[in-house]
Design a protein around this motif. Structure first.
Motif, short mmCIF file in Angstrom:
data_model
loop_
_atom_site.label_atom_id
_atom_site.label_comp_id
_atom_site.label_asym_id
_atom_site.label_seq_id
_atom_site.Cartn_x
_atom_site.Cartn_y
_atom_site.Cartn_z
N ILE A 1 -15.00 -3.33 36.06
CA ILE A 1 -15.42 -2.02 36.59
C ILE A 1 -16.94 -1.95 36.50
O ILE A 1 -17.53 -2.21 35.46
CB ILE A 1 -14.78 -0.87 35.80
N GLY A 2 -17.57 -1.63 37.63
CA GLY A 2 -19.02 -1.58 37.69
C GLY A 2 -19.63 -0.48 36.85
O GLY A 2 -18.93 0.39 36.32
N PRO A 3 -20.96 -0.48 36.74
CA PRO A 3 -21.66 0.51 35.93
C PRO A 3 -21.37 1.95 36.36
O PRO A 3 -21.39 2.87 35.53
CB PRO A 3 -23.13 0.16 36.12
N GLN A 4 -21.12 2.17 37.65
CA GLN A 4 -20.84 3.52 38.12
C GLN A 4 -19.41 3.95 37.81
O GLN A 4 -19.10 5.14 37.92
CB GLN A 4 -21.11 3.61 39.62
N GLY A 5 -18.56 3.01 37.47
CA GLY A 5 -17.21 3.33 37.05
C GLY A 5 -16.27 3.77 38.14
O GLY A 5 -15.25 4.39 37.86
N ASP A 6 -16.58 3.45 39.41
CA ASP A 6 -15.74 3.93 40.50
C ASP A 6 -15.08 2.81 41.29
O ASP A 6 -14.38 3.05 42.27
CB ASP A 6 -16.57 4.77 41.46
N GLN A 7 -15.27 1.55 40.88
CA GLN A 7 -14.72 0.44 41.66
C GLN A 7 -14.52 -0.77 40.77
O GLN A 7 -15.33 -1.06 39.87
CB GLN A 7 -15.63 0.08 42.82
N ILE B 1 -7.76 2.51 40.34
CA ILE B 1 -9.15 2.62 40.75
C ILE B 1 -9.35 1.91 42.08
O ILE B 1 -8.56 1.03 42.46
CB ILE B 1 -10.07 2.00 39.66
N LYS B 2 -10.39 2.29 42.79
CA LYS B 2 -10.71 1.62 44.05
C LYS B 2 -11.15 0.19 43.80
O LYS B 2 -11.71 -0.13 42.74
CB LYS B 2 -11.82 2.37 44.78
N THR B 3 -10.93 -0.67 44.79
CA THR B 3 -11.39 -2.04 44.69
C THR B 3 -11.95 -2.47 46.05
O THR B 3 -12.06 -1.65 46.98
CB THR B 3 -10.25 -2.98 44.25
N VAL B 4 -12.31 -3.74 46.17
CA VAL B 4 -12.94 -4.22 47.41
C VAL B 4 -11.92 -4.23 48.54
O VAL B 4 -10.71 -4.20 48.32
CB VAL B 4 -13.52 -5.63 47.19
N ALA B 5 -12.44 -4.29 49.76
CA ALA B 5 -11.56 -4.16 50.93
C ALA B 5 -10.89 -5.46 51.33
O ALA B 5 -9.80 -5.44 51.92
CB ALA B 5 -12.36 -3.62 52.11
N ASP B 6 -11.49 -6.60 51.05
CA ASP B 6 -10.94 -7.88 51.54
C ASP B 6 -9.92 -8.44 50.55
O ASP B 6 -10.06 -9.56 50.05
CB ASP B 6 -12.06 -8.88 51.79
#
Length: 214
Positions: free
Chosen positions: A146-152, A130-135
């Motif tokens: 995983i956030g509520p939107q389920g994409d990160q 899954i995608k994660t933060v850039a830093d």
């Protein structure tokens, strides 16, 4: 006989002089009134100018209300789900391990897309990519959710708290603007200093959060 004639002539001359003086004074008043009216018209205080001034004053009040309430609300509303996930209030907990990061250009800036292998706390669920933060750095492992939107996958724990600090500090923007405006209206140096202190605290919180949340 000649004396009385001179007295009457003198009284008439004094009366005519007083009348002329009164007339000159009235003319000066009228000229002053006309000059004031011209200045008011030039300053936009004519009926049309007063209406325009009221319109601009109303727009100014609306802009101030938007600055006091709208901007912080928009910032918080758009980031509340991420903040709640970072603080562990919402989301699906687990552990993220960064697999890759790809850089790409957006206009004049460089952005990164990073992906991580996310292992759920629930052992019954299989790991996902899954995608994660850039830093983050490739190979780095950190607690995440995983956030509520389920994409990160967003960092949690201490790192998540520090990442949430800059967003939460935006709430100081409203009292800072309010204090500054009241300071201008009331000519209060103390209120202006108070507004500056709030802005300084907000700037320090943003800087600290961005530094420690990396």
């Amino acid at each position: 006989m000649g004396k009385r004639t001179r007295e009457r002539r003198n009284r008439r001359q004094r009366w005519e002089a007083a009348r002329a003086y009164a007339g000159a004074r009235e003319r000066r008043k009228a000229a002053g009134a006309r000059a004031r009216e011209q200045r008011l018209t030039a300053d936009g205080s004519s009926p049309a100018g007063e209406a325009s001034a009221k319109v601009f004053a109303g727009l100014g009040v609306l802009m101030l209300v938007f600055a006091l309430v709208g901007i912080p609300f928009l910032i918080l509303d758009s980031n509340v789900p991420e903040v709640q996930t970072a603080l562990g209030i919402r989301g699906t907990p687990g552990t993220a391990t960064v697999l890759s990061c790809r850089a790409y250009r957006v206009r004049r800036s460089t952005r990164y897309d990073c992906e991580a292998r996310f292992v759920f706390e629930d052992p019954a669920r299989a790991p996902i990519v899954i995608k994660t933060v850039a830093d983050v750095e490739v190979g780095e492992t950190f607690p995440a959710a995983i956030g509520p939107q389920g994409d990160q996958a967003l960092p949690t724990g201490a790192r998540g708290v520090w990442r949430a600090v800059p967003v939460m500090s935006v709430v100081l923007l409203t009292p800072a603007i309010l204090l500054f405006c009241l300071g201008l209206l009331m000519r209060s140096r103390t209120m202006k200093i108070g507004a500056g202190v709030l802005v300084a605290i907000m700037a320090a919180a943003v800087t600290t959060g961005l530094t420690l949340g990396r």
